[in-house]
Scaffold this active site. Structure first.
Site, short mmCIF file in Angstrom:
data_model
loop_
_atom_site.label_atom_id
_atom_site.label_comp_id
_atom_site.label_asym_id
_atom_site.label_seq_id
_atom_site.Cartn_x
_atom_site.Cartn_y
_atom_site.Cartn_z
N SER A 38 -14.82 -0.46 -2.11
CA SER A 38 -13.21 -0.49 -1.37
C SER A 38 -12.57 1.39 -1.54
O SER A 38 -13.01 1.69 -2.00
CB SER A 38 -11.89 -0.39 -3.40
OG SER A 38 -11.15 -0.66 -3.60
N ARG A 58 -13.52 -13.79 -1.81
CA ARG A 58 -12.80 -14.36 -0.46
C ARG A 58 -13.80 -15.02 0.39
O ARG A 58 -13.32 -15.80 1.01
CB ARG A 58 -11.99 -13.55 -0.44
CG ARG A 58 -10.67 -13.13 -0.85
CD ARG A 58 -10.03 -12.11 -0.16
NE ARG A 58 -8.73 -11.87 -1.15
CZ ARG A 58 -7.57 -11.30 -1.22
NH1 ARG A 58 -8.13 -10.04 0.04
NH2 ARG A 58 -6.73 -10.82 -1.61
N HIS A 107 -12.72 -8.88 -4.29
CA HIS A 107 -11.07 -8.49 -4.50
C HIS A 107 -11.12 -9.43 -5.19
O HIS A 107 -11.96 -9.90 -6.08
CB HIS A 107 -10.90 -9.08 -3.06
CG HIS A 107 -10.58 -7.91 -2.10
ND1 HIS A 107 -10.03 -7.63 -0.91
CD2 HIS A 107 -11.69 -6.43 -1.98
CE1 HIS A 107 -10.30 -6.60 -0.34
NE2 HIS A 107 -10.77 -6.17 -1.19
N GLU A 122 -8.38 -7.08 4.89
CA GLU A 122 -6.94 -8.96 4.44
C GLU A 122 -6.22 -9.42 5.19
O GLU A 122 -6.43 -10.44 5.04
CB GLU A 122 -5.99 -6.61 3.75
CG GLU A 122 -6.14 -6.38 2.59
CD GLU A 122 -6.56 -7.04 1.57
OE1 GLU A 122 -5.33 -7.86 0.82
OE2 GLU A 122 -6.84 -6.80 0.43
N LYS A 151 2.32 -11.92 -6.61
CA LYS A 151 1.66 -10.72 -5.90
C LYS A 151 2.14 -9.86 -5.08
O LYS A 151 1.97 -8.72 -5.19
CB LYS A 151 -0.05 -11.06 -6.06
CG LYS A 151 -1.15 -9.71 -6.19
CD LYS A 151 -2.29 -9.76 -5.66
CE LYS A 151 -3.07 -8.97 -5.32
NZ LYS A 151 -3.48 -7.85 -6.69
N ARG A 176 -3.77 -14.33 -0.90
CA ARG A 176 -4.41 -14.01 0.55
C ARG A 176 -5.09 -15.61 1.08
O ARG A 176 -4.98 -16.31 2.09
CB ARG A 176 -5.79 -12.90 0.36
CG ARG A 176 -4.83 -11.54 0.53
CD ARG A 176 -4.02 -11.20 1.86
NE ARG A 176 -3.17 -9.93 1.64
CZ ARG A 176 -2.33 -9.16 2.11
NH1 ARG A 176 -1.59 -9.79 2.31
NH2 ARG A 176 -1.96 -8.27 1.42
N SER A 205 0.76 -0.94 0.21
CA SER A 205 0.22 0.07 0.22
C SER A 205 0.81 1.33 -0.44
O SER A 205 0.50 2.32 -0.94
CB SER A 205 -0.73 -0.02 0.99
OG SER A 205 -1.92 -0.71 1.24
N GLN A 252 -9.79 2.05 -2.22
CA GLN A 252 -9.60 2.39 -2.48
C GLN A 252 -10.18 3.65 -3.97
O GLN A 252 -8.89 4.39 -4.76
CB GLN A 252 -8.48 1.16 -3.59
CG GLN A 252 -7.56 0.73 -3.37
CD GLN A 252 -7.37 -0.97 -3.76
OE1 GLN A 252 -8.06 -0.89 -4.62
NE2 GLN A 252 -6.57 -1.97 -3.23
#
Length: 433
Positions: free
Chosen positions: A175, A350, A346, A319, A416, A391, A33, A177
């Site tokens: 998100s 997940r 994601h 996360e 990744k 993850r 990040s 982001q």
């Protein structure tokens, strides 16, 4: 449980099982990040920037390549120190986002500042990740964007060398982001930006705080005093040196190993003042039976010989959900995790993937719309599909500490964010480097 189709070449890897308590001191790669944000701020600054201790992984190399394609000068051959020199942003260029949410959400606002045509596409799974709110926001700020499909990749930004900026309303519940991408480029917009979030709570609040902190460190004027409103004034960004912290999310599987085995893991190089949610992680690990200390040696987690279940809202640290889910399955009481509906969008869904893969190993997990209910019971070995999601691989590795014979279909997906994960993990479990 959603569409969980794996499309990458697969490389099986058997997760090592621990016969003794782990005892490891690790120096992990830098924060993804922080590295991504520093690259963007460096590309938009008025002078050169350096990144000390950056993360070299697929996501960050794609970010550097995308910004380089638009004109920024990137020197990333030295693993310990990257150099960014800003330059006029121009097209035509193509940005490969891979499967990186940071690239697909941070780079399009930068492309709006470029003079020319910038195209974006990535891995097949990337075309399912939510971009509609960002596309709509950029259009309302004066950026022309052509989209082939339903507000997702592939897309083309037709830049004219400037972005008008102004006020924009966005639903960023999918998100954080989506907000960070707008804020990072906003100082270069003619009128800056006022971003107003309307909708369910924005997840991963610590990442938004990191964005604001790093913008201010680069000289931007940012006001985040009003809840769900962020104001960035137009103005120059200063080139500067960035000291990248170790990646906290990447450290969590290793810390979980201390709890599972009753051992001790120290992450070296951890700062006493962090932009990452270390206090929240400390709280969660302590509730699950760990002891967490910060000293001059680093951040240390000790297992006490027991793992406890917990009921937790993980919306601010989503996360961590996969690794904590694996830990919860090895606990002495049930767990319930909520607040993470957005992780269905994601790298894969997940929640559905964790439920499907661990159920196949004998686990008792129930999906809810925003999380999982875990009732521990003995697990068995078997194949665990990762769906190109790093993850998911971390979660399988944690479970494999206590359950022999868990075989990941593709551990290479950890490249990744941490290409050295398989080697570091095996060395920690076996005690052999």
């Amino acid at each position: 449980m959603g569409n969980l189709t794996a499309t990458r070449p697969l490389k099986p890897w058997t997760a090592p099982t621990a016969s003794d308590p782990v005892a490891a001191t690790l120096r992990l790669p830098g924060s993804k990040s922080m590295t991504a944000r520093a690259l963007v701020l460096g590309a938009l600054a008025n002078g050169p920037s350096t990144l000390a201790g950056p993360l070299r992984a697929r996501d960050t190399e794609l970010m550097a390549a995308g910004l380089r394609g638009m004109g920024a000068h990137m020197s990333i051959s030295d693993d310990e120190r990257w150099l960014v020199r800003p330059h006029r942003l121009v097209g035509p260029a193509h940005v490969d986002v891979g499967l990186a949410g940071t690239v697909m959400r941070f780079a399009p606002p930068v492309a709006g500042l470029a003079d020319g045509r910038i195209t974006f596409d990535g891995d097949p799974q990337a075309r399912t990740r939510p971009l509609g709110p960002l596309i709509g926001a950029l259009r309302s700020l004066g950026v022309r964007i052509d989209v082939a499909g339903p507000d997702s990749l592939p897309l083309t930004v037709l830049g004219v060398g400037r972005v008008a900026g102004g006020e924009v309303v966005i639903d960023a519940s999918a998100s954080s982001q989506l907000v960070s991408g707008l804020l990072l480029a906003a100082p270069r917009f003619d009128r800056g930006v006022v971003v107003r979030h309307v909708g369910p709570p924005v997840p991963s609040a610590p990442h938004l705080r990191m964005t604001v902190q790093m913008l201010r460190a680069a000289g931007a004027a940012v006001d985040d005093t009003v809840p769900d409103v962020w104001t960035v004034e137009p103005g120059p960004l200063a080139g500067r040196g960035w000291q990248i912290e170790p990646d906290l999310s990447g450290a969590v599987p290793f810390f979980a190993a201390a709890l599972v085995t009753g051992g001790e893991v120290t992450l070296k190089g951890w700062p006493h003042s962090s932009a990452q949610p270390v206090e929240r992680l400390r709280e969660l690990l302590q509730l699950m039976g760990g002891e967490v200390t910060l000293s001059t040696d680093g951040l240390t987690v000790r297992g006490t010989g027991a793992v406890h279940g917990l009921d937790a809202d993980l919306s601010d640290v989503s996360e961590l959900t996969p690794a904590l889910t694996a830990l919860a399955m090895l606990a002495d009481s049930p767990s319930r995790f909520t607040g993470v509906a957005h992780i269905r969008g994601h790298e894969t869904d997940r929640i559905a993937a964790l439920a499907r893969e661990f159920t196949a190993l004998g686990a008792d997990l129930t999906e809810s719309h925003d999380g999982l209910h875990i009732r521990p019971r003995p697990l068995r070995g078997g194949t665990f599909r990762t769906y190109a999601d790093h993850r998911m691989a971390h979660a399988a590795a944690v479970a494999g500490l206590a359950v022999p014979g868990i075989e990941l279909d593709d551990v290479a997906c950890t490249s990744k964010t941490m290409p050295e994960f398989p080697a570091l993990w095996s060395a920690m479990v076996t005690g052999k480097s």
